[in-house]
Design a protein around this motif. Structure first.
Motif, PDB file in Angstrom:
ATOM      1  N   ALA A 188      33.607  19.125  42.754  1.00  0.00           N
ATOM      2  CA  ALA A 188      33.864  20.501  42.304  1.00  0.00           C
ATOM      3  C   ALA A 188      34.970  21.136  43.144  1.00  0.00           C
ATOM      4  O   ALA A 188      35.190  20.751  44.303  1.00  0.00           O
ATOM      5  CB  ALA A 188      32.584  21.332  42.412  1.00  0.00           C
ATOM      6  N   ARG A 189      35.660  22.101  42.562  1.00  0.00           N
ATOM      7  CA  ARG A 189      36.687  22.836  43.294  1.00  0.00           C
ATOM      8  C   ARG A 189      36.818  24.240  42.707  1.00  0.00           C
ATOM      9  O   ARG A 189      36.533  24.473  41.523  1.00  0.00           O
ATOM     10  CB  ARG A 189      38.044  22.123  43.240  1.00  0.00           C
ATOM     11  N   ILE A 190      37.250  25.161  43.525  1.00  0.00           N
ATOM     12  CA  ILE A 190      37.590  26.518  43.092  1.00  0.00           C
ATOM     13  C   ILE A 190      39.091  26.551  42.840  1.00  0.00           C
ATOM     14  O   ILE A 190      39.885  26.226  43.730  1.00  0.00           O
ATOM     15  CB  ILE A 190      37.220  27.554  44.167  1.00  0.00           C
ATOM     16  N   ALA A 191      39.484  26.914  41.621  1.00  0.00           N
ATOM     17  CA  ALA A 191      40.896  26.890  41.244  1.00  0.00           C
ATOM     18  C   ALA A 191      41.340  28.264  40.788  1.00  0.00           C
ATOM     19  O   ALA A 191      40.622  28.957  40.052  1.00  0.00           O
ATOM     20  CB  ALA A 191      41.127  25.865  40.133  1.00  0.00           C
ATOM     21  N   THR A 192      42.515  28.664  41.225  1.00  0.00           N
ATOM     22  CA  THR A 192      43.114  29.926  40.778  1.00  0.00           C
ATOM     23  C   THR A 192      44.395  29.635  40.017  1.00  0.00           C
ATOM     24  O   THR A 192      44.960  28.537  40.110  1.00  0.00           O
ATOM     25  CB  THR A 192      43.426  30.837  41.967  1.00  0.00           C
ATOM     26  N   ASP A 193      44.834  30.618  39.259  1.00  0.00           N
ATOM     27  CA  ASP A 193      46.019  30.459  38.423  1.00  0.00           C
ATOM     28  C   ASP A 193      46.980  31.590  38.770  1.00  0.00           C
ATOM     29  O   ASP A 193      46.645  32.769  38.596  1.00  0.00           O
ATOM     30  CB  ASP A 193      45.628  30.519  36.950  1.00  0.00           C
ATOM     31  N   PRO A 194      48.180  31.279  39.280  1.00  0.00           N
ATOM     32  CA  PRO A 194      49.114  32.346  39.669  1.00  0.00           C
ATOM     33  C   PRO A 194      49.492  33.268  38.514  1.00  0.00           C
ATOM     34  O   PRO A 194      49.867  34.421  38.741  1.00  0.00           O
ATOM     35  CB  PRO A 194      50.333  31.579  40.195  1.00  0.00           C
ATOM     36  N   GLU A 195      49.399  32.796  37.283  1.00  0.00           N
ATOM     37  CA  GLU A 195      49.750  33.636  36.141  1.00  0.00           C
ATOM     38  C   GLU A 195      48.595  34.527  35.695  1.00  0.00           C
ATOM     39  O   GLU A 195      48.777  35.391  34.832  1.00  0.00           O
ATOM     40  CB  GLU A 195      50.210  32.751  34.977  1.00  0.00           C
ATOM     41  N   HIS A 196      47.415  34.316  36.273  1.00  0.00           N
ATOM     42  CA  HIS A 196      46.250  35.109  35.870  1.00  0.00           C
ATOM     43  C   HIS A 196      45.469  35.535  37.106  1.00  0.00           C
ATOM     44  O   HIS A 196      44.367  35.035  37.373  1.00  0.00           O
ATOM     45  CB  HIS A 196      45.365  34.289  34.926  1.00  0.00           C
ATOM     46  N   PRO A 197      46.045  36.438  37.883  1.00  0.00           N
ATOM     47  CA  PRO A 197      45.328  36.926  39.062  1.00  0.00           C
ATOM     48  C   PRO A 197      44.063  37.679  38.637  1.00  0.00           C
ATOM     49  O   PRO A 197      44.005  38.270  37.564  1.00  0.00           O
ATOM     50  CB  PRO A 197      46.344  37.850  39.738  1.00  0.00           C
ATOM     51  N   GLY A 198      43.065  37.661  39.486  1.00  0.00           N
ATOM     52  CA  GLY A 198      41.809  38.323  39.152  1.00  0.00           C
ATOM     53  C   GLY A 198      40.832  37.442  38.411  1.00  0.00           C
ATOM     54  O   GLY A 198      39.750  37.888  38.043  1.00  0.00           O
ATOM     55  N   GLN A 199      41.222  36.189  38.161  1.00  0.00           N
ATOM     56  CA  GLN A 199      40.324  35.223  37.544  1.00  0.00           C
ATOM     57  C   GLN A 199      40.360  33.929  38.353  1.00  0.00           C
ATOM     58  O   GLN A 199      41.391  33.572  38.937  1.00  0.00           O
ATOM     59  CB  GLN A 199      40.732  34.920  36.096  1.00  0.00           C
ATOM     60  N   LEU A 200      39.237  33.239  38.354  1.00  0.00           N
ATOM     61  CA  LEU A 200      39.209  31.920  38.988  1.00  0.00           C
ATOM     62  C   LEU A 200      38.345  30.985  38.156  1.00  0.00           C
ATOM     63  O   LEU A 200      37.513  31.419  37.354  1.00  0.00           O
ATOM     64  CB  LEU A 200      38.720  31.995  40.431  1.00  0.00           C
ATOM     65  N   ALA A 201      38.569  29.696  38.347  1.00  0.00           N
ATOM     66  CA  ALA A 201      37.835  28.676  37.607  1.00  0.00           C
ATOM     67  C   ALA A 201      37.055  27.804  38.586  1.00  0.00           C
ATOM     68  O   ALA A 201      37.584  27.393  39.629  1.00  0.00           O
ATOM     69  CB  ALA A 201      38.793  27.816  36.789  1.00  0.00           C
ATOM     70  N   LEU A 202      35.802  27.536  38.230  1.00  0.00           N
ATOM     71  CA  LEU A 202      34.995  26.564  38.955  1.00  0.00           C
ATOM     72  C   LEU A 202      35.057  25.277  38.144  1.00  0.00           C
ATOM     73  O   LEU A 202      34.531  25.205  37.033  1.00  0.00           O
ATOM     74  CB  LEU A 202      33.553  27.056  39.091  1.00  0.00           C
ATOM     75  N   GLN A 258      35.095  23.308  33.093  1.00  0.00           N
ATOM     76  CA  GLN A 258      35.304  24.423  34.011  1.00  0.00           C
ATOM     77  C   GLN A 258      34.635  25.684  33.487  1.00  0.00           C
ATOM     78  O   GLN A 258      34.475  25.877  32.279  1.00  0.00           O
ATOM     79  CB  GLN A 258      36.795  24.686  34.260  1.00  0.00           C
ATOM     80  N   LEU A 259      34.220  26.528  34.444  1.00  0.00           N
ATOM     81  CA  LEU A 259      33.651  27.840  34.160  1.00  0.00           C
ATOM     82  C   LEU A 259      34.612  28.882  34.716  1.00  0.00           C
ATOM     83  O   LEU A 259      35.075  28.766  35.854  1.00  0.00           O
ATOM     84  CB  LEU A 259      32.281  28.000  34.830  1.00  0.00           C
ATOM     85  N   VAL A 260      34.910  29.891  33.932  1.00  0.00           N
ATOM     86  CA  VAL A 260      35.873  30.922  34.332  1.00  0.00           C
ATOM     87  C   VAL A 260      35.123  32.202  34.691  1.00  0.00           C
ATOM     88  O   VAL A 260      34.239  32.656  33.944  1.00  0.00           O
ATOM     89  CB  VAL A 260      36.896  31.188  33.214  1.00  0.00           C
ATOM     90  N   PHE A 261      35.477  32.784  35.846  1.00  0.00           N
ATOM     91  CA  PHE A 261      34.891  34.041  36.326  1.00  0.00           C
ATOM     92  C   PHE A 261      35.970  35.117  36.373  1.00  0.00           C
ATOM     93  O   PHE A 261      37.118  34.823  36.739  1.00  0.00           O
ATOM     94  CB  PHE A 261      34.317  33.872  37.739  1.00  0.00           C
ATOM     95  N   ASP A 262      35.580  36.322  36.007  1.00  0.00           N
ATOM     96  CA  ASP A 262      36.479  37.461  36.208  1.00  0.00           C
ATOM     97  C   ASP A 262      36.299  37.956  37.635  1.00  0.00           C
ATOM     98  O   ASP A 262      35.682  38.991  37.902  1.00  0.00           O
ATOM     99  CB  ASP A 262      36.161  38.566  35.198  1.00  0.00           C
ATOM    100  N   ALA A 263      36.841  37.213  38.554  1.00  0.00           N
ATOM    101  CA  ALA A 263      36.693  37.512  39.983  1.00  0.00           C
ATOM    102  C   ALA A 263      37.919  36.996  40.712  1.00  0.00           C
ATOM    103  O   ALA A 263      38.520  35.993  40.323  1.00  0.00           O
ATOM    104  CB  ALA A 263      35.426  36.879  40.542  1.00  0.00           C
ATOM    105  N   ALA A 264      38.264  37.667  41.794  1.00  0.00           N
ATOM    106  CA  ALA A 264      39.426  37.267  42.578  1.00  0.00           C
ATOM    107  C   ALA A 264      39.061  36.244  43.650  1.00  0.00           C
ATOM    108  O   ALA A 264      39.912  35.473  44.092  1.00  0.00           O
ATOM    109  CB  ALA A 264      40.086  38.488  43.213  1.00  0.00           C
ATOM    110  N   THR A 265      37.792  36.250  44.091  1.00  0.00           N
ATOM    111  CA  THR A 265      37.367  35.356  45.159  1.00  0.00           C
ATOM    112  C   THR A 265      36.037  34.701  44.781  1.00  0.00           C
ATOM    113  O   THR A 265      35.312  35.170  43.889  1.00  0.00           O
ATOM    114  CB  THR A 265      37.183  36.117  46.479  1.00  0.00           C
TER     115      THR A 265
END
Length: 547
Positions: free
Chosen positions: A47-61, A84-91
């Protein structure tokens, strides 16, 4: 014997991992190797926590799955899949306090997406359930069969139906940030291929770091995710079933060609030459459909059968309608009773009751189709007799009633169909099916044309075919192909061209209704041909068998 984590770290895209075994001819080698290396280990996800520079404020597990071998319409060593699961979260800390908003399940080169709170996402507590496709490992939301004709959806039919095995994997979380080049997770930085180098879609796949969703998880889900996968009906029907069969057979033939090109090319060349010789060895023209009672070459029998049906099409319309309506009703009832019921309970992962119920239902409704085939056979063959003896066959509804009265032809045709279908389906019974066609292929026609019972029709067929067994088999096989297989092949092509399931299915059923009489008319004409060839010997046999 294998490279270490340190050996993999930082290697580029021109590197390949070569496992023991031949991916194009796997046998049991990969299963045995995977069992050996994982005998004392539990199934594990990374598993990993992934962020997307084009979509700040969201992250994917993200959860990454590794399989030792891909055994589907494409065959290759190593296979990486993910959800993957997407959260409306920055961290990650913020995400721990809320539920995911959406999910994406990778399927071949595409993905399927669904909202976290939708009925599509089966959960155990707060954990999502993933159903991997058999052999392909494409991740699905439920247990069905799936249709695809592209790289994104896969070319062929995926299968997540029960029975299944429930797996509770261990989850290991890799460090956030750039892929490490040292430590236990240094393999993540490997940009090469996780399998042996092969051509086309059998090439070893690249790993997580080379996938689009690694660096752009949210964009990947939004741009490439589709809201639904195309599921096959519980009873697919002839067009869909043949599409699945043709896709698999064509893919496996291509794989065999990639593995042993010379041998496969020689075999294909021999098959093509034999087919050309067979086509050229017979005569197709001069069939004279208006004179059924005459000797014909094999090709002329088939051509004359088409001509006879075309000439009598208006009178045959009730027969065609009976075939289409019966098959349509049978398919509809099957689909209605076997329709999937959404459930969030995975305790019955094997689905034993459902499989038994489905088998019994299909068997019961098949018993309606087999008598239909016998009825059509008797009606068409008695119509050919009337055409020969009276010069003008009666109307369609009268013909159907006559078919019911020709009990010998009715029962004999049903028995022959059962033996051939069951024999071919069981594979081991193919020799029995072949012998049945060689000896008793014209038994229904003998019973219908000469008014014989079941035993008399079988004896008459065996007597007329003496010395002509192989020719009888060839003509029977060709007529069965025209009457039963050709419509479903046309339906498969229509699906490939983009027609909907409904339209392709209706066209296939209509073709079955038209071509099934062609097959049985050809069998009646073959009977006349054999009887003419027998001459006086055949006439004597009529009296003997009739008694």
């Amino acid at each position: 014997e294998a490279p270490t984590v340190a050996d993999l770290a930082g290697k580029g895209s021109d590197w390949y991992l070569d496992y023991p075994g031949n991916p194009l001819d796997p046998g049991c080698s990969y299963e045995e190797w995977a069992d050996q290396i994982s005998a004392d280990a539990q199934p594990t996800l990374t598993a990993r926590i992934a962020t997307d520079p084009e979509h700040p404020g969201q992250l994917a597990l993200q959860y990454w799955f590794f399989y030792a071998y891909n055994d589907w319409n494409d065959k290759h060593e190593g296979d990486w899949e993910m959800v993957q699961l997407v959260f409306d979260a920055a961290t990650a800390e913020e995400a721990l306090a809320i539920a995911p908003t959406s999910t994406a399940y990778a399927q071949h080169e595409g993905s399927q997406v669904a909202q976290w709170d939708s009925e599509s996402v089966v959960k155990v507590g707060d954990r999502p359930v993933v159903y991997p496709g058999q052999g392909s490992h494409a991740a699905y939301y439920t247990q069905l069969r799936w249709f695809g004709k592209s790289a994104a959806a896969g070319f062929g039919c995926d299968d997540t139906l029960p029975p299944g095995l429930e797996v509770q994997p261990v989850v290991q979380v890799m460090p956030s940030g750039a892929p490490p080049t040292t430590g236990d997770f240094a393999w993540v930085s490997y940009e090469g291929h996780w399998g042996q180098q092969e051509k086309s879609f059998n090439n070893g796949p690249t790993g997580p770091i080379a996938k689009t969703q690694w660096a752009s998880p949210i964009s990947w889900q939004l741009e490439e995710g589709r809201t639904a996968a195309v599921s096959l009906p519980p009873v697919p029907g002839p067009a869909l079933s043949r599409f699945c069969d043709v896709a698999q057979a064509g893919s496996l033939l291509f794989i065999d060609f990639m593995d042993t090109p010379t041998q496969v090319a020689l075999v294909l060349l021999v098959v093509v030459v034999v087919l050309i010789l067979l086509v050229r060895a017979t005569r197709w023209r001069g069939a004279r459909a208006d004179d059924p009672d005459r000797e014909r070459r094999s090709g002329q029998i088939v051509a004359a059968a088409f001509g006879w049906v075309r000439r009598n099409l208006r009178a045959l319309l009730p027969v065609v309608a009976l075939v289409v309506i019966t098959l349509l009703v049978t398919t509809g009832v099957n689909r209605l009773l076997l329709a999937p019921r959404p459930s969030t309970d995975i305790t019955d992962v094997n689905g034993e009751l459902g499989r038994w119920a489905a088998t019994l239902l299909v068997l019961a409704l098949t018993l309606l189709v087999v008598p239909l085939v016998g009825w059509v056979a008797a009606a068409v063959m008695t119509a050919v007799r009337e055409d020969v003896e009276l010069g003008q066959p009666r109307g369609g509804w009268t013909r159907l009633r006559t078919g019911l009265r020709a009990r010998g032809a009715f029962v004999t045709a049903m028995l022959l169909v059962l033996v051939v279908v069951v024999g071919v389906a069981s594979v081991v019974g193919v020799p029995v099916a072949v012998l049945a066609l060689m000896w008793f292929g014209v038994a229904p026609a003998a019973a219908a044309i000469e008014g014989l019972g079941v035993r008399g029709g079988l004896r008459r067929s065996a007597a007329l075919g003496r010395g002509r067994r192989w020719r009888t088999l060839l003509v029977q096989a060709l007529l069965l192909f025209v009457g039963l297989s050709l419509p479903s092949l046309v339906g498969a092509v229509l699906l490939l061209l983009g027609l909907s399931f409904l339209v392709a299915g209706l066209i296939t059923l209509a073709l079955l209704g038209l071509l099934l009489p062609v097959g049985y008319a050809g069998m009646a004409l073959q009977y006349y041909d054999l009887r003419r060839e027998q001459g006086a010997e055949g006439a004597a046999a009529v009296v003997d068998v009739g008694v």
